[in-house]
Design a protein around this motif. Sequence first.
Motif, PDB file in Angstrom:
ATOM      1  N   PRO A 295       0.645  -1.240  -0.038  1.00 24.72           N
ATOM      2  CA  PRO A 295      -0.043   0.069  -0.145  1.00 24.72           C
ATOM      3  C   PRO A 295       0.878   1.328   0.024  1.00 24.72           C
ATOM      4  O   PRO A 295       1.786   1.392   0.633  1.00 24.72           O
ATOM      5  CB  PRO A 295      -0.871  -0.036   1.230  1.00 24.72           C
TER       6      PRO A 295
ATOM      7  N   LYS B  31       1.498   4.895   1.018  1.00 24.25           N
ATOM      8  CA  LYS B  31       1.021   5.835   2.258  1.00 24.25           C
ATOM      9  C   LYS B  31       1.793   7.034   2.115  1.00 24.25           C
ATOM     10  O   LYS B  31       2.588   7.295   2.871  1.00 24.25           O
ATOM     11  CB  LYS B  31       1.207   5.000   3.490  1.00 24.25           C
TER      12      LYS B  31
ATOM     13  N   LYS C  48       2.444  10.881   3.074  1.00 24.79           N
ATOM     14  CA  LYS C  48       2.262  11.632   4.134  1.00 24.79           C
ATOM     15  C   LYS C  48       1.667  13.100   3.933  1.00 24.79           C
ATOM     16  O   LYS C  48       0.975  13.392   4.693  1.00 24.79           O
ATOM     17  CB  LYS C  48       3.708  11.796   4.662  1.00 24.79           C
TER      18      LYS C  48
ATOM     19  N   PHE D  74      -6.762   7.833   3.109  1.00 31.03           N
ATOM     20  CA  PHE D  74      -5.367   8.452   3.295  1.00 31.03           C
ATOM     21  C   PHE D  74      -5.494   9.103   4.753  1.00 31.03           C
ATOM     22  O   PHE D  74      -4.399   8.985   5.415  1.00 31.03           O
ATOM     23  CB  PHE D  74      -4.855   9.170   2.017  1.00 31.03           C
TER      24      PHE D  74
ATOM     25  N   ASP E  93      -4.844   7.037   7.114  1.00 32.56           N
ATOM     26  CA  ASP E  93      -3.392   6.358   7.575  1.00 32.56           C
ATOM     27  C   ASP E  93      -2.592   7.420   8.095  1.00 32.56           C
ATOM     28  O   ASP E  93      -1.405   7.356   8.169  1.00 32.56           O
ATOM     29  CB  ASP E  93      -2.867   5.991   6.135  1.00 32.56           C
TER      30      ASP E  93
ATOM     31  N   ALA F  78      -2.454  10.683   6.753  1.00 30.05           N
ATOM     32  CA  ALA F  78      -1.887  11.769   5.864  1.00 30.05           C
ATOM     33  C   ALA F  78      -2.496  13.124   6.127  1.00 30.05           C
ATOM     34  O   ALA F  78      -3.577  13.380   6.366  1.00 30.05           O
ATOM     35  CB  ALA F  78      -2.327  11.206   4.414  1.00 30.05           C
TER      36      ALA F  78
ATOM     37  N   ARG G  63      -8.352   2.043  -4.709  1.00 26.58           N
ATOM     38  CA  ARG G  63      -7.110   2.286  -3.830  1.00 26.58           C
ATOM     39  C   ARG G  63      -6.247   1.208  -4.300  1.00 26.58           C
ATOM     40  O   ARG G  63      -4.831   1.299  -4.571  1.00 26.58           O
ATOM     41  CB  ARG G  63      -7.373   2.074  -2.392  1.00 26.58           C
TER      42      ARG G  63
ATOM     43  N   ASP H  86      -2.494   1.820  -6.080  1.00 25.28           N
ATOM     44  CA  ASP H  86      -1.228   1.244  -5.331  1.00 25.28           C
ATOM     45  C   ASP H  86      -0.444   0.465  -6.506  1.00 25.28           C
ATOM     46  O   ASP H  86       0.740   0.583  -6.407  1.00 25.28           O
ATOM     47  CB  ASP H  86      -1.775   0.148  -4.142  1.00 25.28           C
TER      48      ASP H  86
END
Length: 492
Positions: free
Chosen positions: A9, A11, A13, A34, A37, A39, A481, A485
């Motif tokens: 995945p 990810k 920032k 996101f 996660d 972000a 998603r 990815d």
Amino acid sequence: MTEASDLAPVKPKSILVFSHSELSGVLSDFLKGFKSDGAKVTLVCKNQQEVHHYEQTYGTLFDAIETTTFRYDSLLEPLEAPQEWIDRAKALEHELGFRFTHLLLDDRHLGTGFLAAGTNYRETRWSRAATYPKALRAYVSFVEFFKGLLQKHDVDLVLQPNKSCCVAARGMGIAIRYFVSAGYEDYYYWTENEFMEHPTIAHAFEKATVQPDGPTITGHYKVYLDERAKMIRRFSTSIMLKNMTHEFVRYFYYHLRRYEKRKGLVLKAQLREHFDIWDHFRTLQRNATASLQDIENVPFVYFPLSVEPEVTLTRESPEFNHQPFAIQALAKELPAGTFLVVKEHLTSVGARPADFYKSLRKMPNVIFIDPMESGLKVMDKAAAVATINGTSGFEAAVKGIPLILFGMHANYRMLSHVKQITSWTDIGPALDWVFGTEPHDIGSYAERGKQYLQAVVDVAIDMHGTDLMGRVSPELLDKMRETFDASFQQQS
């Protein structure tokens, strides 16, 4: 294609995403994954009205919201020390590896001087004021603004950016992704730059397996049909008058509410656009010299005109976008007894120069076909299709029709029946190939075209008619998603 279970995945920032009304729902829902996660998400809007809408609609989804209004307003201000801006432009071109003229070309307000087949596009106060030095100042400021914005928010992913942000992000090594129509039915996929190049489609093509009941093109895709239907309605006298009335009311409403976009509007030009669409359609029909039935047994190359200005031409093909040159260059290299058939794209009616259609009729081996004919049906009768860039090239490549391609970035250029033009000296040999004595293996072309279409389907998502401005199902978000990815995977 890489199996979902094998994907690492991605990810990011810090994400910078650009507002797009037609994608507002799907992108906002996509970004929530996101956010969960950890972000940071920064939104870029065109004006304060958009900012207010997104704040009211999406609450705390965005950690920061930035606006880009100043780009056009600066054109209305006096310019001092033009050489300073030229020097700054040169420095940025060297640092980031691009041409400022490509930014001007991509701008509907500043690039009309590059649009040889779209010079009748409506004026604004901004375009009237946009001298070359002022345009440079506006875009130098714009690129510098995005450089600073990317640094300020420590961005490592940009979604749906404009061209100026693309050149800044690419020069800084920041990933770019667009979620766009794949040009087939209701499929969408992720591309890696503003040229709509897909990062994994070549790999998917080599692995794609053609099935008897696999995907095939039987008609134009949904987005095209929707836009065509909207445009046809605008050819009606009653709709033209209704739109002009709406334009008149909207102009004064924007000024009453003091909306920022009011600063660039020219009422006469806004009203004239609707009249020109109505009037030019009638001119277009008068200048059409044939129907599809008339050319049933005529050997020809089909050149479907592209909308101008439009991103598929001005943004995705900055190296070459001169449709009149392409038409003349093809026509003068055609073997005796063969013809070039040109058809207008209905959504471009009204933007052409006043004598554009008349000039086509004067070329002795050019046939200007009825614009209401089906492009796919014309294509099926052609010996080859020629295009700079656009959906017709994709359709011809998939159908196995020999294709002469002037653009540099089409994903389908890998196919053997696609001849890419990189110099005017390539045009004659390409036409010799089309009409030569060696027979074309159309069956092989069609098989490879089906394989390419299967690859597109393999890397894309069927959105099943989902309203991209509304809510999106969790299943589709998962597929978005997954393919997002996959677009970052290193392919062997």
